[in-house]
Design an enzyme around this catalytic site. Structure first.
Site, PDB file in Angstrom:
ATOM      1  N   THR A   1       0.857  -1.206   0.000  1.00 16.78           N
ATOM      2  CA  THR A   1       0.000   0.000   0.000  1.00 16.78           C
ATOM      3  C   THR A   1       0.883   1.242   0.000  1.00 16.78           C
ATOM      4  OG1 THR A   1      -0.101   0.014   2.414  1.00 16.78           O
ATOM      5  CG2 THR A   1      -1.903  -1.113   1.280  1.00 16.78           C
ATOM      6  N   SER A   2       2.171   1.074  -0.350  1.00 16.89           N
ATOM      7  CA  SER A   2       3.105   2.190  -0.200  1.00 16.89           C
ATOM      8  C   SER A   2       3.363   2.919  -1.517  1.00 16.89           C
ATOM      9  CB  SER A   2       4.395   1.673   0.430  1.00 16.89           C
ATOM     10  OG  SER A   2       4.996   2.684   1.160  1.00 16.89           O
ATOM     11  N   ARG A   3       4.248   2.391  -2.342  1.00 21.54           N
ATOM     12  CA  ARG A   3       4.484   2.941  -3.680  1.00 21.54           C
ATOM     13  C   ARG A   3       4.758   1.762  -4.619  1.00 21.54           C
ATOM     14  NH1 ARG A   3       2.260   6.763  -2.229  1.00 21.54           N
ATOM     15  NH2 ARG A   3       2.904   8.944  -2.200  1.00 21.54           N
TER      16      ARG A   3
ATOM     17  N   ASP B   1      -2.364  -1.763  -3.515  1.00 25.68           N
ATOM     18  CA  ASP B   1      -3.129  -0.513  -3.618  1.00 25.68           C
ATOM     19  C   ASP B   1      -2.381   0.467  -4.519  1.00 25.68           C
ATOM     20  OD1 ASP B   1      -5.312   1.239  -2.917  1.00 25.68           O
ATOM     21  OD2 ASP B   1      -3.892   2.366  -1.679  1.00 25.68           O
TER      22      ASP B   1
ATOM     23  N   GLU C   1       1.205   3.156 -12.293  1.00 22.35           N
ATOM     24  CA  GLU C   1      -0.179   3.552 -11.998  1.00 22.35           C
ATOM     25  C   GLU C   1      -0.561   4.905 -12.585  1.00 22.35           C
ATOM     26  OE1 GLU C   1      -0.068   3.620  -7.625  1.00 22.35           O
ATOM     27  OE2 GLU C   1      -0.384   5.784  -7.732  1.00 22.35           O
TER      28      GLU C   1
ATOM     29  N   HIS D   1      -5.159   2.864  -5.489  1.00 18.91           N
ATOM     30  CA  HIS D   1      -4.543   3.885  -4.623  1.00 18.91           C
ATOM     31  C   HIS D   1      -5.616   4.603  -3.783  1.00 18.91           C
ATOM     32  CE1 HIS D   1      -0.606   6.327  -4.274  1.00 18.91           C
ATOM     33  NE2 HIS D   1      -1.303   6.441  -3.147  1.00 18.91           N
ATOM     34  N   GLN D   2      -6.340   3.819  -3.005  1.00 21.69           N
ATOM     35  CA  GLN D   2      -7.411   4.397  -2.194  1.00 21.69           C
ATOM     36  C   GLN D   2      -7.151   4.265  -0.698  1.00 21.69           C
ATOM     37  OE1 GLN D   2     -10.546   1.332  -3.588  1.00 21.69           O
ATOM     38  NE2 GLN D   2     -11.101   1.648  -1.442  1.00 21.69           N
TER      39      GLN D   2
END
Ligand code: NAI
Length: 354
Positions: free
Chosen positions: A252-254, A278, A283, A315-316
């Site tokens: 969920t970071s990068r 995420d 992206e 990315h939420q």
């Protein structure tokens, strides 16, 4: 602390109060305008909201703009910064924590200060991390569809009990810590890796280990470190080979912390049992807009969506009411602070010569 303005060829003056807000989504405007009003600045600031990203091509639109407000996929590289500087931009306000998409060095060399929102509801990203772990494990995304179709079979839905499992957390900053706190409540054993160790985490029962030990001993590995030269592709094929079979990886970071091609290989060989993303390496081409009518050209992304044991969200992690409010409030106060004092006392701001 003195702020030195680069002198060459600047078009507008520091007194301009135009603010350009890039990559605007419908949900960004209201909380930002609300915080501007709370600060009593609604009659003072002239804010232009642009739905497109800030890139070297759109930077030309920043004439008479004092500050730009940018997000995770705006491309604020040296070329873009040179154009912003030419138009007199003095401040770049990131409305996010990570700043890997801004060439801070180039900005400072042009006399442009940079601010960010270092921590806004770290719990929102931590809770989304748990949503991915629990969805992948208990397959609630599949159960939802099955029950709606009148299929009450449990075949293929078996999960595992989180209690007693070993979870590896890479990066124990604000989000990593929040994830550890939740997982400790689940009764998990926590292994951590960070370049800076935090005693409070050790006191809470987690153990710092080498990256190698974390990779070899964790049932679930969750990434919470920033993207930089040291962490780029921290999960590559070598790292995956060291992991136990059936490992769950959560990012969920990068996106670029993970080598997408190596991950696809690991999923095909069944070394990776579960993958929750995420964020995704490429992206910026996809996330935050509707591509449902397009032919998506990114073959790696499309391959990832075909695996039954992969859950991807766009990315939420940050996307809660509370977090948006905090992001808006800190961003307004960063710009206000920059405008009013132009000193480095606000820790969210990096000024030229600081
Ligand atoms: P933070 O700065 O509080 O923590 C980052 C931690 O990573 C620090 O403890 C740091 O020492 C550690 N670290 C740095 N280099 C490392 C390395 N080479 N190996 C291991 N650890 C290392 O940041 P925070 O707020 O916890 O955010 C973490 C990341 O989460 C951000 O960098 C950002 O990329 C991402 N993020 C994602 C969001 C989303 O919506 N999915 C929202 C907010 C942040």
């Amino acid at each position: 602390m003195q702020r030195t303005d680069a002198k060459d060829n600047v078009e507008s003056s520091i007194e301009s109060k135009n603010i350009a807000f890039f990559s605007t989504q419908p949900y960004d405007k209201a909380p930002f305008l609300q915080q501007v009003a709370v600060a009593g600045l609604d009659n003072e600031w002239d804010i232009q909201f642009h739905s497109y990203s800030l890139t070297p091509s759109t930077a030309h639109l920043c004439k008479n703009t004092e500050a730009v407000v940018v997000f995770v996929n705006d491309q604020v590289d040296a070329e873009c910064i040179a154009i912003l500087h030419k138009h007199g931009v003095k401040h770049i306000a990131l409305r996010c924590a990570g700043f890997n998409n801004v060439d801070v060095k180039a900005a400072l060399s042009k006399g442009i200060s940079v601010s960010r929102v270092p921590a806004y509801s770290p719990q929102s990203v931590a809770e989304h991390t748990l949503a991915l772990i629990l969805t992948l494990n208990r397959k609630t995304h599949k159960a939802y569809n099955r029950v709606r179709e009148g299929n009450f079979s449990l075949n293929g839905l078996m999960g595992f009990t989180l209690h007693g499992k070993t979870i590896g957390i890479i990066g124990t900053g604000s989000i990593g810590k929040a994830v550890i706190s939740i997982l400790t409540g689940f009764g998990c054993n926590i292994l951590c890796y960070d370049i800076i160790e935090d005693k409070t985490i050790v006191n809470a029962g987690a153990h710092y280990v080498s990256l190698d030990t974390l990779l070899t001993e964790s049932h679930i590995i969750s990434l919470h470190c920033p993207l930089n030269e040291r962490t780029f592709h921290i999960i590559d094929s070598n790292a995956i080979n060291r992991m136990p079979d059936d490992v769950m990886i959560i990012n969920t970071s990068r996106g670029a912390l993970v080598d997408s091609k190596a991950i696809i290989k690991g999923l095909k060989s069944k070394k990776i049992g579960f993958l929750g993303l995420d964020v995704y390496e490429q992206e910026s081409e996809l996330f935050f807009s509707d591509h449902s009518g397009d032919v998506i050209q990114d073959d790696d992304f499309q391959r990832l969506t075909t695996f039954p044991n992969v859950v991807i969200t766009g990315h939420q992690g940050f996307f809660t009411e509370e977090a948006l409010r905090e992001i808006a409030s800190t961003t307004v106060s960063n710009i206000q602070h920059y405008r009013s004092t132009k000193t480095g006392q606000n820790n969210n701001i990096v000024l030229p010569d600081s």
